[in-house]
Motif scaffolding. Structure first.
Motif, PDB file in Angstrom:
ATOM      1  N   ALA A  54      61.129  95.999 -10.879  1.00  0.00           N
ATOM      2  CA  ALA A  54      62.261  96.625 -10.188  1.00  0.00           C
ATOM      3  C   ALA A  54      62.276  98.144 -10.372  1.00  0.00           C
ATOM      4  O   ALA A  54      63.059  98.836  -9.725  1.00  0.00           O
ATOM      5  CB  ALA A  54      63.574  96.031 -10.694  1.00  0.00           C
ATOM      6  N   GLY A  55      61.398  98.654 -11.249  1.00  0.00           N
ATOM      7  CA  GLY A  55      61.333 100.088 -11.475  1.00  0.00           C
ATOM      8  C   GLY A  55      62.338 100.605 -12.488  1.00  0.00           C
ATOM      9  O   GLY A  55      62.489 101.816 -12.655  1.00  0.00           O
ATOM     10  N   ASP A  56      63.027  99.700 -13.203  1.00  0.00           N
ATOM     11  CA  ASP A  56      63.982 100.133 -14.221  1.00  0.00           C
ATOM     12  C   ASP A  56      63.266 100.681 -15.448  1.00  0.00           C
ATOM     13  O   ASP A  56      63.740 101.617 -16.091  1.00  0.00           O
ATOM     14  CB  ASP A  56      64.877  98.964 -14.647  1.00  0.00           C
ATOM     15  CG  ASP A  56      65.777  98.490 -13.524  1.00  0.00           C
ATOM     16  OD1 ASP A  56      66.129  99.296 -12.644  1.00  0.00           O
ATOM     17  OD2 ASP A  56      66.148  97.299 -13.522  1.00  0.00           O
ATOM     18  N   VAL A  57      62.133 100.077 -15.787  1.00  0.00           N
ATOM     19  CA  VAL A  57      61.339 100.485 -16.948  1.00  0.00           C
ATOM     20  C   VAL A  57      59.866 100.428 -16.580  1.00  0.00           C
ATOM     21  O   VAL A  57      59.472  99.761 -15.616  1.00  0.00           O
ATOM     22  CB  VAL A  57      61.574  99.560 -18.173  1.00  0.00           C
ATOM     23  CG1 VAL A  57      63.027  99.560 -18.610  1.00  0.00           C
ATOM     24  CG2 VAL A  57      61.088  98.146 -17.908  1.00  0.00           C
ATOM     25  N   GLU A  58      59.075 101.124 -17.369  1.00  0.00           N
ATOM     26  CA  GLU A  58      57.627 100.921 -17.340  1.00  0.00           C
ATOM     27  C   GLU A  58      57.274 100.297 -18.682  1.00  0.00           C
ATOM     28  O   GLU A  58      57.333 100.977 -19.718  1.00  0.00           O
ATOM     29  CB  GLU A  58      56.862 102.214 -17.152  1.00  0.00           C
ATOM     30  CG  GLU A  58      55.368 101.977 -17.134  1.00  0.00           C
ATOM     31  CD  GLU A  58      54.532 103.247 -17.018  1.00  0.00           C
ATOM     32  OE1 GLU A  58      53.305 103.133 -17.197  1.00  0.00           O
ATOM     33  OE2 GLU A  58      55.082 104.327 -16.770  1.00  0.00           O
ATOM     34  N   SER A  59      56.978  99.016 -18.675  1.00  0.00           N
ATOM     35  CA  SER A  59      56.624  98.327 -19.917  1.00  0.00           C
ATOM     36  C   SER A  59      55.271  98.833 -20.396  1.00  0.00           C
ATOM     37  O   SER A  59      54.306  98.848 -19.639  1.00  0.00           O
ATOM     38  CB  SER A  59      56.561  96.814 -19.694  1.00  0.00           C
ATOM     39  OG  SER A  59      57.839  96.283 -19.549  1.00  0.00           O
ATOM     40  N   LEU A  60      55.227  99.219 -21.657  1.00  0.00           N
ATOM     41  CA  LEU A  60      53.986  99.707 -22.250  1.00  0.00           C
ATOM     42  C   LEU A  60      53.365  98.663 -23.171  1.00  0.00           C
ATOM     43  O   LEU A  60      52.156  98.505 -23.194  1.00  0.00           O
ATOM     44  CB  LEU A  60      54.254 101.011 -23.002  1.00  0.00           C
ATOM     45  CG  LEU A  60      54.891 102.129 -22.171  1.00  0.00           C
ATOM     46  CD1 LEU A  60      55.256 103.314 -23.050  1.00  0.00           C
ATOM     47  CD2 LEU A  60      53.978 102.542 -21.030  1.00  0.00           C
ATOM     48  N   ALA A  61      54.219  97.973 -23.927  1.00  0.00           N
ATOM     49  CA  ALA A  61      53.739  96.915 -24.829  1.00  0.00           C
ATOM     50  C   ALA A  61      54.924  96.056 -25.233  1.00  0.00           C
ATOM     51  O   ALA A  61      56.061  96.537 -25.276  1.00  0.00           O
ATOM     52  CB  ALA A  61      53.091  97.513 -26.075  1.00  0.00           C
ATOM     53  N   TRP A  62      54.658  94.797 -25.507  1.00  0.00           N
ATOM     54  CA  TRP A  62      55.685  93.898 -26.024  1.00  0.00           C
ATOM     55  C   TRP A  62      55.030  92.758 -26.763  1.00  0.00           C
ATOM     56  O   TRP A  62      53.860  92.445 -26.546  1.00  0.00           O
ATOM     57  CB  TRP A  62      56.601  93.362 -24.917  1.00  0.00           C
ATOM     58  CG  TRP A  62      55.898  92.782 -23.720  1.00  0.00           C
ATOM     59  CD1 TRP A  62      55.664  93.402 -22.540  1.00  0.00           C
ATOM     60  CD2 TRP A  62      55.314  91.472 -23.599  1.00  0.00           C
ATOM     61  NE1 TRP A  62      54.984  92.559 -21.690  1.00  0.00           N
ATOM     62  CE2 TRP A  62      54.765  91.365 -22.315  1.00  0.00           C
ATOM     63  CE3 TRP A  62      55.230  90.375 -24.461  1.00  0.00           C
ATOM     64  CZ2 TRP A  62      54.121  90.214 -21.873  1.00  0.00           C
ATOM     65  CZ3 TRP A  62      54.586  89.224 -24.017  1.00  0.00           C
ATOM     66  CH2 TRP A  62      54.041  89.158 -22.730  1.00  0.00           C
ATOM     67  N   VAL A  63      55.800  92.164 -27.663  1.00  0.00           N
ATOM     68  CA  VAL A  63      55.398  90.936 -28.332  1.00  0.00           C
ATOM     69  C   VAL A  63      56.656  90.094 -28.509  1.00  0.00           C
ATOM     70  O   VAL A  63      57.711  90.601 -28.886  1.00  0.00           O
ATOM     71  CB  VAL A  63      54.685  91.182 -29.682  1.00  0.00           C
ATOM     72  CG1 VAL A  63      55.587  91.819 -30.718  1.00  0.00           C
ATOM     73  CG2 VAL A  63      54.068  89.897 -30.227  1.00  0.00           C
ATOM     74  N   VAL A  64      56.533  88.826 -28.171  1.00  0.00           N
ATOM     75  CA  VAL A  64      57.625  87.880 -28.354  1.00  0.00           C
ATOM     76  C   VAL A  64      57.307  87.066 -29.606  1.00  0.00           C
ATOM     77  O   VAL A  64      56.330  86.319 -29.638  1.00  0.00           O
ATOM     78  CB  VAL A  64      57.778  86.946 -27.128  1.00  0.00           C
ATOM     79  CG1 VAL A  64      58.905  85.937 -27.370  1.00  0.00           C
ATOM     80  CG2 VAL A  64      58.030  87.756 -25.864  1.00  0.00           C
TER      81      VAL A  64
END
Length: 152
Positions: A54-64
């Motif tokens: 949606a363009g709200d964020v630019e995800s760079l990295a994540w871990v669940v």
């Protein structure tokens, strides 16, 4: 005061800036290992991707992790509290529907850290995605299915 605004009040003195890179940590209610179920974790990941798309964020990295989320992103529009509230609300709704449950999925609030411009983003991302190794869940990060980083 809306739930989104209450989340912001928990971090008095913090401000949110479009373009700034944030590292956030959100913990499940009672530290329940909700995301030990792969399909439940994927429902959360779908919400992270929806905010990115949606363009709200630019995800760079994540871990669940089983009972929490680490997420590194650049804020593209809106404010940090609203984005985190949206992610929590939408993921709670999707996961509760999927599991035939109701009630709170996340603890109130979240931990946030704004990264300085000169910080090494790859090092921050590496630290985030190494969480399963440090927690003893796997021997190497490639064995853990619930992470991503743009530098792959």
């Amino acid at each position: 005061m809306s739930a989104c605004r209450k989340a912001y009040v928990l971090r008095k003195g913090r401000c949110s800036e479009v373009g700034r890179i944030y590292s956030i940590t959100c913990v499940t209610a009672d530290r329940a290992a909700v995301f030990s179920c792969l399909q439940t974790a994927r429902a959360l990941i779908a919400q992270l991707r929806a905010l990115h798309d949606a363009g709200d964020v630019e995800s760079l990295a994540w871990v669940v992790m089983p009972d929490h989320l680490h997420w590194l992103f650049q804020l593209r529009k809106g404010d940090l509290a609203t984005i985190v509230c949206r992610m929590k609300a939408r993921s709670s709704l999707a996961i509760n529907r999927r599991n035939g449950a109701c009630g709170r999925l996340w603890q109130k609030g979240y931990y946030d850290r704004a990264l300085r411009r000169e910080e090494d983003l790859r090092s921050a991302a590496r630290y985030i995605i190494m969480n399963p190794v440090r927690a003893g869940l796997v021997q190497k990060v490639g064995d853990y299915p619930l992470w991503d980083a743009i530098w792959l």
